[in-house]
Design a protein around this motif. Structure first.
Motif, PDB file in Angstrom:
ATOM      1  N   GLU A 174      29.783  48.012  41.685  1.00 25.72           N
ATOM      2  CA  GLU A 174      30.805  47.560  42.280  1.00 25.72           C
ATOM      3  C   GLU A 174      30.648  47.155  43.672  1.00 25.72           C
ATOM      4  OE1 GLU A 174      35.314  49.196  43.698  1.00 25.72           O
ATOM      5  OE2 GLU A 174      34.085  50.288  42.524  1.00 25.72           O
ATOM      6  N   THR A 175      29.574  48.198  44.362  1.00 23.04           N
ATOM      7  CA  THR A 175      29.109  47.648  45.612  1.00 23.04           C
ATOM      8  C   THR A 175      28.092  46.657  45.795  1.00 23.04           C
ATOM      9  OG1 THR A 175      29.255  50.306  46.069  1.00 23.04           O
ATOM     10  CG2 THR A 175      27.904  48.878  47.751  1.00 23.04           C
ATOM     11  N   TRP A 176      27.413  46.565  44.680  1.00 28.26           N
ATOM     12  CA  TRP A 176      26.488  45.316  44.676  1.00 28.26           C
ATOM     13  C   TRP A 176      27.302  44.009  44.465  1.00 28.26           C
ATOM     14  CZ3 TRP A 176      22.031  43.524  45.694  1.00 28.26           C
ATOM     15  CH2 TRP A 176      21.339  42.534  45.099  1.00 28.26           C
ATOM     16  N   GLU A 177      28.144  43.983  43.933  1.00 27.29           N
ATOM     17  CA  GLU A 177      29.136  42.970  43.755  1.00 27.29           C
ATOM     18  C   GLU A 177      29.768  42.476  44.997  1.00 27.29           C
ATOM     19  OE1 GLU A 177      31.704  43.501  40.461  1.00 27.29           O
ATOM     20  OE2 GLU A 177      30.112  42.956  38.915  1.00 27.29           O
ATOM     21  N   ASP A 178      30.215  43.547  45.712  1.00 25.09           N
ATOM     22  CA  ASP A 178      31.031  43.192  46.988  1.00 25.09           C
ATOM     23  C   ASP A 178      29.963  42.775  47.937  1.00 25.09           C
ATOM     24  OD1 ASP A 178      33.392  43.915  48.896  1.00 25.09           O
ATOM     25  OD2 ASP A 178      31.604  45.104  49.706  1.00 25.09           O
ATOM     26  N   ALA A 179      28.818  43.319  48.145  1.00 19.12           N
ATOM     27  CA  ALA A 179      27.664  43.057  49.064  1.00 19.12           C
ATOM     28  C   ALA A 179      27.456  41.588  48.830  1.00 19.12           C
ATOM     29  CB  ALA A 179      26.653  43.787  49.039  1.00 19.12           C
ATOM     30  N   ASN A 180      27.478  40.909  47.580  1.00 22.09           N
ATOM     31  CA  ASN A 180      27.095  39.452  47.453  1.00 22.09           C
ATOM     32  C   ASN A 180      28.098  38.600  47.584  1.00 22.09           C
ATOM     33  OD1 ASN A 180      24.192  39.059  46.061  1.00 22.09           O
ATOM     34  ND2 ASN A 180      24.746  41.103  45.567  1.00 22.09           N
ATOM     35  N   ARG A 181      29.226  38.985  47.983  1.00 27.91           N
ATOM     36  CA  ARG A 181      30.504  38.065  48.154  1.00 27.91           C
ATOM     37  C   ARG A 181      30.210  36.943  49.240  1.00 27.91           C
ATOM     38  NH1 ARG A 181      33.957  42.484  46.241  1.00 27.91           N
ATOM     39  NH2 ARG A 181      34.732  41.879  44.387  1.00 27.91           N
ATOM     40  N   PRO A 182      29.762  37.333  50.532  1.00 26.52           N
ATOM     41  CA  PRO A 182      29.770  36.337  51.282  1.00 26.52           C
ATOM     42  C   PRO A 182      28.784  35.213  50.995  1.00 26.52           C
ATOM     43  CG  PRO A 182      29.391  38.571  52.307  1.00 26.52           C
ATOM     44  CD  PRO A 182      29.316  38.587  50.907  1.00 26.52           C
ATOM     45  N   ALA A 183      29.455  33.888  51.515  1.00 28.71           N
ATOM     46  CA  ALA A 183      28.721  32.766  50.999  1.00 28.71           C
ATOM     47  C   ALA A 183      27.567  32.528  52.019  1.00 28.71           C
ATOM     48  CB  ALA A 183      29.755  31.787  51.136  1.00 28.71           C
ATOM     49  N   ASN A 184      27.761  32.784  53.273  1.00 26.87           N
ATOM     50  CA  ASN A 184      26.566  32.925  54.120  1.00 26.87           C
ATOM     51  C   ASN A 184      25.377  33.527  53.982  1.00 26.87           C
ATOM     52  OD1 ASN A 184      24.952  33.602  56.812  1.00 26.87           O
ATOM     53  ND2 ASN A 184      25.996  31.716  57.393  1.00 26.87           N
ATOM     54  N   PRO A 185      24.258  33.003  53.815  1.00 29.07           N
ATOM     55  CA  PRO A 185      22.911  33.900  53.255  1.00 29.07           C
ATOM     56  C   PRO A 185      22.821  34.933  54.199  1.00 29.07           C
ATOM     57  CG  PRO A 185      22.543  31.483  52.991  1.00 29.07           C
ATOM     58  CD  PRO A 185      23.985  31.506  53.892  1.00 29.07           C
ATOM     59  N   ARG A 186      22.678  34.803  55.634  1.00 28.64           N
ATOM     60  CA  ARG A 186      22.390  35.696  56.527  1.00 28.64           C
ATOM     61  C   ARG A 186      23.460  37.008  56.533  1.00 28.64           C
ATOM     62  NH1 ARG A 186      19.514  36.452  61.004  1.00 28.64           N
ATOM     63  NH2 ARG A 186      20.191  37.984  62.600  1.00 28.64           N
ATOM     64  N   THR A 187      24.873  36.452  56.426  1.00 24.35           N
ATOM     65  CA  THR A 187      25.940  37.639  56.374  1.00 24.35           C
ATOM     66  C   THR A 187      25.637  38.431  54.988  1.00 24.35           C
ATOM     67  OG1 THR A 187      27.384  36.067  57.693  1.00 24.35           O
ATOM     68  CG2 THR A 187      28.353  37.791  56.504  1.00 24.35           C
ATOM     69  N   ARG A 188      25.278  37.619  53.912  1.00 22.26           N
ATOM     70  CA  ARG A 188      25.291  38.396  52.709  1.00 22.26           C
ATOM     71  C   ARG A 188      24.053  39.284  52.678  1.00 22.26           C
ATOM     72  NH1 ARG A 188      25.242  34.006  49.719  1.00 22.26           N
ATOM     73  NH2 ARG A 188      22.986  33.938  49.630  1.00 22.26           N
ATOM     74  N   ARG A 189      22.856  38.770  53.316  1.00 20.93           N
ATOM     75  CA  ARG A 189      21.577  39.753  53.327  1.00 20.93           C
ATOM     76  C   ARG A 189      21.930  41.046  54.305  1.00 20.93           C
ATOM     77  NH1 ARG A 189      15.407  39.729  53.157  1.00 20.93           N
ATOM     78  NH2 ARG A 189      15.931  39.584  51.050  1.00 20.93           N
ATOM     79  N   THR A 190      22.656  40.612  55.537  1.00 21.30           N
ATOM     80  CA  THR A 190      22.881  41.804  56.368  1.00 21.30           C
ATOM     81  C   THR A 190      23.764  42.827  55.569  1.00 21.30           C
ATOM     82  OG1 THR A 190      22.744  40.546  58.188  1.00 21.30           O
ATOM     83  CG2 THR A 190      24.282  42.446  58.392  1.00 21.30           C
ATOM     84  N   LYS A 191      24.709  42.422  54.607  1.00 22.68           N
ATOM     85  CA  LYS A 191      25.725  43.238  54.193  1.00 22.68           C
ATOM     86  C   LYS A 191      25.041  44.193  52.825  1.00 22.68           C
ATOM     87  CE  LYS A 191      30.431  43.316  52.353  1.00 22.68           C
ATOM     88  NZ  LYS A 191      31.567  42.563  52.166  1.00 22.68           N
ATOM     89  N   ILE A 192      24.035  43.188  52.148  1.00 21.72           N
ATOM     90  CA  ILE A 192      23.216  43.847  51.094  1.00 21.72           C
ATOM     91  C   ILE A 192      22.600  45.086  51.665  1.00 21.72           C
ATOM     92  CG2 ILE A 192      21.352  43.631  49.685  1.00 21.72           C
ATOM     93  CD1 ILE A 192      22.666  40.905  48.846  1.00 21.72           C
ATOM     94  N   LEU A 193      21.706  44.668  52.773  1.00 21.41           N
ATOM     95  CA  LEU A 193      20.761  45.466  53.575  1.00 21.41           C
ATOM     96  C   LEU A 193      21.583  46.799  54.000  1.00 21.41           C
ATOM     97  CD1 LEU A 193      18.108  43.185  55.431  1.00 21.41           C
ATOM     98  CD2 LEU A 193      17.726  44.768  53.275  1.00 21.41           C
TER      99      LEU A 193
END
Length: 208
Positions: free
Chosen positions: A16-35
């Motif tokens: 669930e956390t992984w799917e939420d972290a991958n939602r942003p379309a912007n690559p930089r925003t998505r990576r920041t959220k994943i990290l």
């Protein structure tokens, strides 16, 4: 995190956390959220030895993240700016903030800071204004994140005081019963941690 693919961090969190972290379309925003998510779960595992299934992360009224676990008092807080993501874990309520030191914004200080802070900032030497402005900002954010008020709280309702390498918070000229300490991460950044009780803390780079 050079040399890492975003998928390398999936193992640090539940589905669930992984799917939420991958939602942003912007690559930089998505990576920041994943990290950020990976750092939180990695720090929790390192500190308390818990796997993601041993606890839940919820949010308070103003969005402050909270740990829900049946076995211990455990708290964390997260902040990111520029090249850094900062996570604080503690056995007590905690707030942390990090800010890249750009240009001092005196109009922002006059509008949002305590009047005494704005005057001190206005009177500071030009070469000191940026560091002082962002020290004020990060210290205030750390306190508002500690209380759980976030940006819904008033920055002008309390004053950050600096003297002889120490920092504290006053409201109506009365010191508040919290501890405020600088976190020296990088000379180009301001970072502070706020908690209720004075206890030792360490700053550690987190290697995945």
């Amino acid at each position: 995190m050079e040399g890492h693919n975003d998928n390398d961090f999936q193992k640090y969190m539940d589905r669930e956390t992984w799917e939420d972290a991958n939602r942003p379309a912007n690559p930089r925003t998505r990576r920041t959220k994943i990290l950020s998510r990976a750092l939180v779960h990695g720090a929790i595992r390192k500190t308390w030895g818990w796997a993601p299934g041993d606890y839940r992360i919820t949010t308070g009224e103003h969005g402050k993240p909270r740990l829900v676990t049946p076995v211990s008092e455990a708290f964390f807080n997260l902040s990111h700016s520029g090249d850094y993501i900062l996570c604080a874990v503690s056995s007590q309520e905690v707030g942390v903030d990090i800010e890249y030191r750009g240009k001092a914004r005196l109009e922002v200080a006059r509008r949002f800071f305590h009047p005494h802070e704005a005057r001190l900032l206005q009177d500071a030497a030009a070469e000191q204004q940026a560091s002082l402005f962002f020290d004020y900002w990060a210290a205030k954010e750390s306190y508002l994140k500690y209380t759980g008020d976030g940006l819904s709280g008033s920055m002008s309702a309390f004053e950050i005081c600096f003297a002889k390498g120490d920092a504290w918070i006053e409201k109506g000229h009365t010191p508040l019963p919290v501890r405020l300490r600088a976190c020296p991460i990088d000379e180009n950044y301001s970072s502070f941690i706020c908690c209720e009780k004075d206890e030792p803390f360490t700053i550690e780079p987190f290697l995945f």
